[in-house]
Design an enzyme around this catalytic site. Structure first.
Site, PDB file in Angstrom:
ATOM      1  N   ASP A 179       0.855  -1.192   0.000  1.00  0.00           N
ATOM      2  CA  ASP A 179       0.000   0.000   0.000  1.00  0.00           C
ATOM      3  C   ASP A 179       0.889   1.239   0.000  1.00  0.00           C
ATOM      4  O   ASP A 179       2.052   1.169   0.373  1.00  0.00           O
ATOM      5  CB  ASP A 179      -0.854   0.038   1.272  1.00  0.00           C
ATOM      6  CG  ASP A 179      -2.122  -0.790   1.118  1.00  0.00           C
ATOM      7  OD1 ASP A 179      -2.409  -1.190  -0.013  1.00  0.00           O
ATOM      8  OD2 ASP A 179      -2.798  -1.035   2.130  1.00  0.00           O
TER       9      ASP A 179
ATOM     10  N   ASP B  76      -4.673  -2.814   4.824  1.00  0.00           N
ATOM     11  CA  ASP B  76      -5.223  -2.337   6.092  1.00  0.00           C
ATOM     12  C   ASP B  76      -6.741  -2.335   6.130  1.00  0.00           C
ATOM     13  O   ASP B  76      -7.345  -2.333   7.193  1.00  0.00           O
ATOM     14  CB  ASP B  76      -4.695  -0.934   6.423  1.00  0.00           C
ATOM     15  CG  ASP B  76      -4.925   0.065   5.296  1.00  0.00           C
ATOM     16  OD1 ASP B  76      -5.697  -0.257   4.376  1.00  0.00           O
ATOM     17  OD2 ASP B  76      -4.326   1.158   5.338  1.00  0.00           O
TER      18      ASP B  76
ATOM     19  N   ASP C 113      -9.349  -5.456   1.839  1.00  0.00           N
ATOM     20  CA  ASP C 113      -8.044  -6.044   1.509  1.00  0.00           C
ATOM     21  C   ASP C 113      -7.957  -7.507   1.947  1.00  0.00           C
ATOM     22  O   ASP C 113      -7.015  -8.212   1.588  1.00  0.00           O
ATOM     23  CB  ASP C 113      -6.912  -5.269   2.200  1.00  0.00           C
ATOM     24  CG  ASP C 113      -6.654  -3.921   1.548  1.00  0.00           C
ATOM     25  OD1 ASP C 113      -6.853  -3.817   0.330  1.00  0.00           O
ATOM     26  OD2 ASP C 113      -6.263  -2.978   2.259  1.00  0.00           O
TER      27      ASP C 113
END
Length: 942
Positions: free
Chosen positions: A337, A643, A647
């Site tokens: 990310d 997070d 996901d």
């Protein structure tokens, strides 16, 4: 009765908290006690070879006392019994300590941090500190921390599958307000009042009835158990052969005493003496099995995993699944990310575009009319999952929420927003929570009279596509012309190039009469077209310091870092250049690609594109999942950071799922293998180092153990077959076994990782445990030890100038010297095994205090056995000259190992070489891909 304010929560002072805990209990539940130390002792005693040795010790003790009397006859049996008990207790202590470590880590996994409202402010507490009466805000991805009732909520849906076993998502409102501990928030947000904690909750009752110890075995442990079994079978076969040979020699009169007399003479030996001779032979055969069976291999994995997990906690990584420690060492790519992992997650609004023009200062509200400012402030205050606590006495307001929400709320305060006042001016009718798939969130608010405002906030270009008009600084509405659209897009692009996250605000008016009634409102789909653009803000999230070095370290280690973000391509490109993921700002698709372009590709095209992708912008969670699947299909070992709740599929699909400890939702954490406690990419890189360290430490121990196994087996077998006697007796071999299995595992399995590990390519999924380098080192050291010790066995009396001594004493001195030299060779061998592929084996030794301590203990105990415990180990004292010679012979292995490491080895594994030879012999032609098929999932080897 609970003395709780539904808005401000409980007071939160210590006396109040203690009173609530005393009255209603604490939010903990009794866990099943771990296994006691005696249970581990009992497990260690169950080892079959040790049981046989204990029986042999008992028989030897009984016969010794019967034939020689209690003063002299108890030594042999007691020595074996003591050595066996020593092995049992050292093994049990080691296993017990690791069990306690895993138990502590399990408790840490359950220690969730969550927000509660106390005294009107949101604070973060441990789930264990929650009390009845607490007011807890819930948002998508959270775990319900205790049983309670809903105070208020919007679109709140709960996944109760963990309690009911049904995967149905349950909608919660005033008609169905009951929330159960352990369930997950699937959608929306709300506030709950805690009514029961700990064992008084359904979840607490369930958790108290199950044990935490899953007995999980990692792939490497399973693999090593197989290796240990195979080696054990070889050792057993050799021991049986030695037993047959020794018994045959004994009963045919070919076994001699040190003075040259025959040990067994038919018709002249008593039954007791005969049985004693047979027991002695039987004991030697069993001890060969003890040395041959490498019990230390699985123990070494347990030790290195426990050691690594404890150290990784200090490096801000909490391991949830043991196997992830090993797998991380094989990672070939990391899909990371951007926000919070590569960047600091400390967001501030630095640019603003409202009223059709750029504001000279983002918080200069004087440029806008009161009506426009009022609309903006209303959208900020109502369309948020964050909150602001305004303390009395004029202190600075405290802003809570996600980093993006905090940045926007802080900007709203600078515009003059009074958060609580603004929220009281209108009431929320319905909420569309921010959705990472649609990248926007909306809220419908009712003002006085028939007017309803529907506010939207989200990704700038997506909101812009839904707008058909825009609001000027004076509050007048204008149509969205192509020129104006181009102007907005240019501003978004300029902000993105400056690595700013662009968030747009828009709204639409609605009639109250057209709003569904309360019963049907939960299903109401908020209007999201024909919006009126209010403006756009640019949010700065600086790159983490040191992240560029971490990315470079990964690239040097053969691990490709790919950035997957929801931001637009220009923002993603700017951050990727700053982090070192991209070198060239002018790269084109598919190196930098948009999520929607990737998802429309065919499976084959997607796999080919995935290999080249470095940055994916405007990606949805499903795009992330598709990327992970494509990379795995290409044979990559994929690590993924995430997070959000959405996901979870990608985290689960990846070989290693890494969730974020600060911003990560509980759903993401549950789906991950490792939790990165500080959300930092540098911590991900440290996890890779530890993963490689686990594998490297196991290989070091295998090299050490197999060298000892081979040497001990060859020496005893050759001596037994040729002379009927063995130079290393049962007690001595048990001492070697202790050095080899427990102390050796402890010394080598706890080596800390070095930067050298990050200079190698990733370990292949099916790379052999014993590499060619290890084979080379093992063969050289084993040949050296066997050559030295067999020479001493057959020529030792003359070489040590003992011909004039009493034959029995000379034989004991020779055997003691062989035993001492063999043990000292293993001490040096531990040094050599520390660095299988490096010339300087002493590099970094000063930093490993445990290794030095174990070596010191081994040497001191060896000296103690030889010099003071001779009766138990069948040894005699050695002169200082013989000690020096023994040390010199052992130390001679160092230059030999040094020279040996200069010998080049073939790159292809020896096992693969032999397999190819067999294939060539059978079919005259080896297939091109003879060894690269992955039987498990049909993926090629990376």
């Amino acid at each position: 009765m609970l003395k709780t304010d539904s808005e401000k929560g409980i007071s939160g002072d210590d006396s109040d908290l203690i009173a609530r805990k005393n009255t209603f209990g604490s939010n903990t539940y009794p866990r099943k006690k771990g296994r006691s130390f005696l249970a581990f002792v009992w497990d260690a005693c169950k080892d079959l070879t040790l049981i046989i040795l204990m029986v042999a010790a008992a028989v030897s003790l009984a016969l010794g006392i019967t034939t020689e009397g209690i003063k002299e006859g108890w030594y042999d049996g007691a020595s074996i019994a003591f050595a066996v008990l020593l092995v049992v207790f050292v093994t049990a202590i080691s296993d017990y300590k690791q069990s306690l470590q895993f138990q502590n880590l399990n408790e840490e996994k359950q220690n969730i941090r969550l927000e509660v409202v106390r005294g009107g402010r949101r604070i973060t507490v441990s789930i264990y500190d929650l009390v009845v009466g607490d007011v807890v805000p819930l948002k998508i991805g959270d775990q319900v921390p205790a049983d309670g009732i809903l105070i208020n909520g919007h679109s709140l849906s709960i996944d109760e599958s963990s309690m009911t076993g049904e995967s149905k998502i349950v909608h919660k409102d005033q008609k169905s307000p009951f929330l159960m501990s352990g369930c997950k928030v699937a959608d929306g947000y709300g506030t709950m009042l805690v009514t029961a904690v700990g064992v008084n909750t359904e979840w607490g009752l369930l958790m108290a009835s199950i044990s935490e110890d899953s007995g999980e075995e990692t792939p490497l442990q399973v693999r090593l158990n197989g290796v240990a079994t195979f080696i054990g079978m070889v050792g057993l076969s050799v021991a049986l052969a030695v037993l047959v040979v020794l018994l045959a020699r004994y009963f045919t009169g070919h076994t001699y005493n040190p003075d040259g007399s025959v040990q067994y003479v038919k018709g002249k030996m008593g039954v007791g003496q005969t049985i004693r001779g047979v027991v002695r032979i039987f004991t030697v055969a069993v001890t060969i099995v003890v040395v041959a069976v490498p019990e230390g291999l699985p123990l070494a994995v347990t030790l290195t995993l426990a050691f690594s997990m404890r150290k990784m906690m200090k490096d801000k990584a909490l391991v949830r699944r043991l196997s992830a420690c090993e797998t991380m060492g094989s990672a070939t790519t990391i899909c990371s990310d951007k926000t919070g992992t590569l960047t600091l997650n400390q967001m501030t609004v630095v640019e603003a575009y409202f009223g059709g023009k750029k504001m000279d200062s983002p918080d200069n509200a004087q440029m806008l009319s009161a009506d426009v400012t009022s609309l903006i402030v209303e959208g900020i205050a109502q369309n948020t999952s964050g909150s602001i606590f305004e303390p009395e006495g004029g202190q600075e307001p405290e802003v809570t929420g996600s980093p993006t929400e905090k940045a926007i709320l802080s900007w709203g305060l600078k515009l003059g927003m009074k958060f609580n006042e603004t929220r009281l001016k209108s009431s929320i009718l319905h909420v569309f929570p921010f959705n990472s798939e649609k990248k926007r969130g909306g809220v419908a608010v009712h003002l006085d009279g028939p007017e309803v405002h529907i506010h939207w906030k989200g990704a700038a270009e997506i909101i812009l596509d839904s707008c058909t008009s825009w609001l000027d600084t004076d509050g007048s509405k204008h149509s969205m012309t192509p020129e104006k659209i181009a102007e907005f897009k240019k501003f978004i692009e300029d902000m993105a190039v400056a690595s700013l996250r662009c968030v747009a605000f828009a709204y639409i008016t609605h009639e109250m009469d057209d709003v569904p009634n309360e019963d049907q409102r939960a299903e109401w789909k908020l209007p999201e077209d024909n919006l009126i653009m209010l403006g756009i803000v640019g949010i700065k999230d600086p790159c983490r310091p040191g992240v560029r070095d971490s990315v470079r370290l990964c690239q040097a280690a053969g691990i490709k870092v790919r950035m997957v973000t929801g931001d637009n391509l220009q923002t993603a490109r700017a951050i990727a250049l700053e982090c070192g993921i991209l070198d060239d700002p002018n790269v084109l698709e598919p190196v930098i690609i948009e999520g929607k372009a990737f998802r429309v590709l065919s499976d084959l095209e997607r796999e080919e594109a995935a290999e080249k992708i470095s940055v994916m912008g405007r990606s949805s969670p499903n795009d992330k999942l598709l990327l992970v699947k494509a990379l795995r299909a290409r044979g990559h070992v994929v690590a993924v950071t995430g997070d959000g709740t959405n996901d979870a599929p990608a985290l689960h699909e990846a070989d290693i799922g890494l969730s974020m400890g600060i911003q990560g939702t509980e759903v993401a954490k549950e789906s991950s293998d490792i939790i990165i406690l500080d959300d930092n990419f540098a911590s991900v890189v440290r996890v890779v180092r530890w993963g490689r360290s686990v594998y490297a430490n196991i290989q070091k121990f295998i090299q050490f153990q197999l060298t000892v196994n081979v040497a001990a087996l060859i020496i005893n077998v050759v001596a037994a077959v040729s002379s009927g006697n063995v130079p290393l007796n049962a007690v001595q071999l048990l001492w070697v076994n202790l050095i080899m299995d427990t102390l050796g595992a402890l010394a080598l399995a706890t080596e800390p990782p070095t930067n050298h590990l990050m200079e190698r390519p990733p370990v292949g999924r099916r790379e052999p445990l014993i590499t060619n380098i290890m084979w080379r080192n093992l063969i050289i050291m084993a040949l050296f030890q066997v050559s030295v010790l067999l020479t001493l066995n057959f020529k030792g009396i003359s070489l040590l100038q003992l011909k004039n001594d009493d034959p029995a004493h000379a034989d004991k001195v020779k055997n003691t010297f062989i035993f001492n030299t063999f043990v000292l060779c293993q001490v040096f061998n531990e040094f050599n095994s520390r660095k299988p592929d490096e010339l300087n084996i002493f590099k970094g030794i000063s930093g490993n205090h445990l290794f030095i301590g174990i070596i010191a203990i081994t040497v001191v105990l060896q000296a103690l056995i030889v010099e003071f415990l001779g009766k138990f180990a069948s040894t005699v004292r050695l002169s200082w000259q013989l000690w020096l010679v023994s040390i010199g012979l052992a130390f001679f292995g160092w230059p030999l190992a040094f020279v040996g490491k200069l010998i080049p080895v073939p790159k292809r594994p020896l096992g693969e070489f032999f397999a190819c030879c067999c294939i060539c012999k059978g079919s005259k032609q080896a297939p091109d891909d003879a060894t690269s098929n992955d039987k498990e999932d049909n993926k090629p080897e990376p």
